[in-house]
Design an enzyme around this catalytic site. Sequence first.
Site, short mmCIF file in Angstrom:
data_model
loop_
_atom_site.label_atom_id
_atom_site.label_comp_id
_atom_site.label_asym_id
_atom_site.label_seq_id
_atom_site.Cartn_x
_atom_site.Cartn_y
_atom_site.Cartn_z
CB THR A 7 -10.75 4.99 -4.54
OG1 THR A 7 -9.38 5.02 -4.90
CG2 THR A 7 -11.49 4.05 -5.46
CG ASP A 50 -4.86 9.89 -5.69
OD1 ASP A 50 -5.22 9.11 -6.57
OD2 ASP A 50 -4.07 9.57 -4.77
CB SER A 52 -0.75 10.32 -4.24
OG SER A 52 -1.11 8.98 -4.31
CB THR A 82 -6.86 3.38 0.76
OG1 THR A 82 -6.53 3.22 -0.63
CG2 THR A 82 -8.33 3.10 0.97
CB CYS A 272 9.47 -6.59 10.93
SG CYS A 272 10.91 -7.57 10.56
N1 ASP Z 1 -5.19 6.70 -4.97
C1 ASP Z 1 -6.34 6.63 -4.08
C2 ASP Z 1 -6.12 7.60 -2.94
O1 ASP Z 1 -5.42 7.29 -2.02
C3 ASP Z 1 -6.53 5.24 -3.58
C4 ASP Z 1 -7.75 5.04 -2.70
O2 ASP Z 1 -8.44 5.92 -2.32
O3 ASP Z 1 -8.02 3.87 -2.39
O4 ASP Z 1 -6.63 8.69 -2.99
#
Ligand code: ASP
Length: 330
Positions: A7, A50, A52, A82, A272
């Site tokens: 992002t 990204d 993912s 993230t 947990c």
């Molecule tokens: N979908 C984004 C990624 O992980 C989310 C982010 O960067 O915060 O590339």
Amino acid sequence: MIYTGGTLGMTYDAAGQLRPFDFAQILDNLPELDRLAFTLSVIALEPPIDSSNVTPTHWLQWANLIAEHYDSHDGFVILHGTDTMAYSASALSFLLDGLAKPVVFTGAQLPIGSIRTDARENLITALEIASARDAVGNPLVPEVCIYFHSRLLRGNRAKKVESTQFDAFYSENYPPLAEAGVTIEYRPALISPYTSGRTLRIQPRLDDRVAVLRLFPGLSRPVVESLLHTSGLRAVVLETYGSGNAPTTGWFTDCIAAAIRNGLVVFNVSQCMGGRVVQGRYATSRHLLDIGVRSGADITTEAAVTKLMYLLGSGDLTQIIVPIRGEMTL
Ligand code: ASP
């Protein structure tokens, strides 16, 4: 600074969706980079992704990139999405054997071009941490970590816990290595000590024949059997309840026991966020101990998955239940 995507470097397209964007816009939005007290080299990987879409192949590529530039640089910042940052930081902590320099992952919840972005502070502070030295010139944080929203966390202890707040990462089982306010307060007692004369060595292979089996009430036998019978599968992270507990139903125990007898490694990690697996504390975990399930103690799923890939890739699983990069406490 290695830009992989995420992002931080995205912009909104015509349909209003966030997409990875050209790295040049990051530099345009950060004139502060010209005022740093050190020389910054920038590598923008193409195409930016990204997170993912991150795979173990990326981890090997990034580890080798760090090795290539290791002698000529004092520290590294990896700009990363993230979503899978905790997996990537864990994977690199295992791959970078003999690391004696900082490798700081960071990213942002809002693109660098947004007015309220968190990218600027995260990135500038991560650079500052990667370049920080003690009085005799040794790096303050010679390990793989994640800097995000004022906290520096050990990379293989962190988890993404938030998708909307800025406070996106947390490490329940290991305290922050540093906290950034007006000054950056480092906690040397918690940071891996700097050792001179270490040689960086990158294992050439990760073995991705790993699966995660998360328990839930009602998990059915066909689902468990089909996962455990996956062709070529080498290891399973069993995400158990509480302190490592699982159903004592006969079929469940029998399925796991048979898989272990056939050579599958089963690694017990709690669902947990905090606390640890103690097999045998309850009657509902004693059977796991008896059939040879290995205890993950207080490891995260992110660190467990990547540690298994690393150890399977090395062909030596003897270190599965002992800490090798500070990823678990016995
Ligand atoms: N979908 C984004 C990624 O992980 C989310 C982010 O960067 O915060 O590339």
